[in-house]
Design an enzyme around this catalytic site. Sequence first.
Site, PDB file in Angstrom:
ATOM      1  N   ASP A 199     -10.827   1.942  -3.068  1.00 47.98           N
ATOM      2  CA  ASP A 199     -11.358   1.730  -1.724  1.00 47.98           C
ATOM      3  C   ASP A 199     -12.881   1.810  -1.721  1.00 47.98           C
ATOM      4  O   ASP A 199     -13.509   1.553  -0.699  1.00 47.98           O
ATOM      5  CB  ASP A 199     -10.785   2.778  -0.758  1.00 47.98           C
ATOM      6  CG  ASP A 199      -9.472   2.311  -0.155  1.00 47.98           C
ATOM      7  OD1 ASP A 199      -9.161   1.112  -0.259  1.00 47.98           O
ATOM      8  OD2 ASP A 199      -8.746   3.157   0.416  1.00 47.98           O
TER       9      ASP A 199
ATOM     10  N   ASP B  78       0.833  -1.209   0.000  1.00 49.45           N
ATOM     11  CA  ASP B  78       0.000   0.000   0.000  1.00 49.45           C
ATOM     12  C   ASP B  78       0.869   1.260   0.000  1.00 49.45           C
ATOM     13  O   ASP B  78       2.090   1.194   0.276  1.00 49.45           O
ATOM     14  CB  ASP B  78      -0.887  -0.046   1.253  1.00 49.45           C
ATOM     15  CG  ASP B  78      -2.189   0.724   1.114  1.00 49.45           C
ATOM     16  OD1 ASP B  78      -2.317   1.515   0.166  1.00 49.45           O
ATOM     17  OD2 ASP B  78      -3.063   0.530   1.982  1.00 49.45           O
TER      18      ASP B  78
HETATM   19  C1  DGJ Z   1      -5.817   1.843   2.014  1.00 48.91           C
HETATM   20  C2  DGJ Z   1      -6.225   0.606   1.276  1.00 48.91           C
HETATM   21  O1  DGJ Z   1      -6.744   0.921   0.019  1.00 48.91           O
HETATM   22  C3  DGJ Z   1      -7.227  -0.151   2.121  1.00 48.91           C
HETATM   23  O2  DGJ Z   1      -7.714  -1.265   1.423  1.00 48.91           O
HETATM   24  C4  DGJ Z   1      -6.575  -0.545   3.402  1.00 48.91           C
HETATM   25  O3  DGJ Z   1      -5.519  -1.424   3.133  1.00 48.91           O
HETATM   26  C5  DGJ Z   1      -6.059   0.687   4.124  1.00 48.91           C
HETATM   27  N1  DGJ Z   1      -5.241   1.483   3.290  1.00 48.91           N
HETATM   28  C6  DGJ Z   1      -5.293   0.299   5.357  1.00 48.91           C
HETATM   29  O4  DGJ Z   1      -4.706   1.351   5.964  1.00 48.91           O
END
Ligand code: DGJ
Length: 717
Positions: free
Chosen positions: A532, A463
Amino acid sequence: MSMIEMDQATGTVVLQAGRTSYVLRLDGTGSTVRQIHWGPALSVAEAATLVEPEDGRDSFDGGTDAREEMPVEGGLRYGVPALEVRHPDGTSSLEPLLTGRGIQHGPDGSRLVLHFVDAGPEGTRDLAWDLHYRVRRDSDVVERWAVVRNTAAGGGRPLTLLRHAGGQWTLPTRAGYRLSSVHGAWSEEFQLAGQPLAYGETTLTSRRGHTGHQSNPWVMLDAGDATEDHGEVWSVALAAGGSWRTTVLRTPAGHCGVVSGAGHEGVEAVLEPGEELTTAVTAGVWSGTGFGGASRAWHTYVRRHVLPAGGELRPVLYNSWEATTFDVTEAGQRELADRAAALGVELFVVDDGWFGRRDDDRAGLGDWHPHPGRFPDGLRPLADHVHGLGMAFGLWVEPEMVNPDSDLFRAHPDWVLHHPDRRPSPQRHQLVLDFSRPEVTEWAFGWLDRTVRDNGVDFLKWDFNRSFSEAARRTGGTAARAVHTEHAAGFHRVLDRLRAAHPRLRVESCAGGGGRVDLAVLARTDQVWTSDNTDAVDRLTIQHGASQLYPASVLGAWVTDSPNPLTGRRVPLRFRFHAAMAGVLGIGGDLTSWTAEELAEAAALVSVYKDVRPVVQHGEQYRLGPPGGHGHAVLHVHEAAGEAVLLQWRVGGRGRRAAEPLRLPGLVEDADYRVFEPGEPPEAARVVPGRVLAVHGLAAELPQGEYRSRLLRLRRL
Ligand code: DGJ
């Protein structure tokens, strides 16, 4: 026929990329190279007869703008330079001279290299560059890049590169041009938009140090007349992962060119004597079958020539993020894993919250050891449990970031991007580690390697949750801002090393959802976290935009809870599944709150997905009707397997209007197809001739009510 052929008399070079030809003309003076045809295949004899449009018509028109393969600054050039330097004396002019060419045929396609030097009136100056082209028989995509060299001997002077793109892509003259691209934001990525191309320069860019949610480094251009299925489309995509810039130039003379490269304006690179720089690769595709044809050519290319393991099928995953957020405990994860395994999930991913003192987003980033309160015995017991359930074990990481409240930051405050005399600008309470620094990437590789090895990690979700600020190399100087490209290079190097050390490790690229999706990251990962936003209705639009370039086999899509935690929308489980089944199916809901009926329905749908997965992930994709409409559907056709899968959705009620039949392209017209819903008794299946499906269409009426969807299978008889 050879894939690269030349007619010496006219200086015409024909590159055959799959079903298309890309034709260059080397001019007699050696000062310029132009593309004179990019479209349907032509033989070298045919290409030799092509006549180029005239140059400049008056004393104000240089005439070469948007027409050269490698426009530079210098002479009567006023377009967008792909190569722009600052000489030690402050001037920028270059005088290109073609000094040679080479053709190589190898297992990974055929390559043309054109060698240029900067030739002043008194002889060669200290800059040389090579233009590289690569074509392959099984792909319509042409790849291009350049290698730029400071040829000064030791003791010579450094050269500053102000712009270093791999070249320019030019389009044939058309009366009008339309530009299609995506724009977006966090949780709203890949919003597709097409608009008439403005005269002058239109720039898509990221100054963020990563690809960005706001735009994605590709464009599609057409004469304003292409549709999803018909007409000519020219498309260019950049394989770069840091900041980037794509400029499309439309001249009053009717020419159009695309220059796309790593780094945005003001990001300079310095070449010391003897040093060379290889630009980012750009790739281009011509389609004679509309935007859908362009997308299918991109998908094939990504699967065959970009992804490290594009021939694999991606597993059904479970991710804990929406279920637990930071409240990750060993007991809680075990319970989720048990339920996920019962649904048929193949890969269980523990998201953020497993490490350091990560109780929320204020602390712990950088301290990559299991959270002492939550995993007192480390991660191994959980990993073993997951493996014992027959699933692979995945872990979330964010190696390029640090919370100021972490042991790492307390030990190495200077590792972050910062300007010593400016206030730092934290986002989500975190700062960016400078991955252009070898000591930082060494550290990252070290703990990643250990974590993967010690815990039997099969999958990493990598990430990246904020954009750059205060981005400059601490060494200062002209190239200080090169961190905008060099950080990404460091990130790529760590990934490459990690994959080499752990050949079975698979990786998902994520940056707060789809903030880092590009051809460069896909060359070293296996899938992306598309957004997300897991609201199935919003996702259909996001997937529609993402599918313009990226195949279903990389677009991660989870089924989450209803009402959706982000949008509050209530959508039936079946619709949520059908939306996610158009990509790499995952489940991201809180399975402890799903009813027995929901769990049973989910298990059945996971099993259907596994049956149709080879078709969805490796088939050819046909988008039928845009999202939101009554006829929104996607058809995946796996010609070799004689199988197709139709996914269809309708968000609103049916109303009075009858739905148009869905005409299904890509099928064998003189074959019959058995059309059935999974689970239907064989006698309920219809047999429909392929030609009827293609020219008349399939009755597409979904039942009355909101959020209706279905999955139909078509099997060739
Ligand atoms: C952003 C990601 O897109 C989410 O799926 C998740 O992993 C969060 N970060 C966790 O902090």
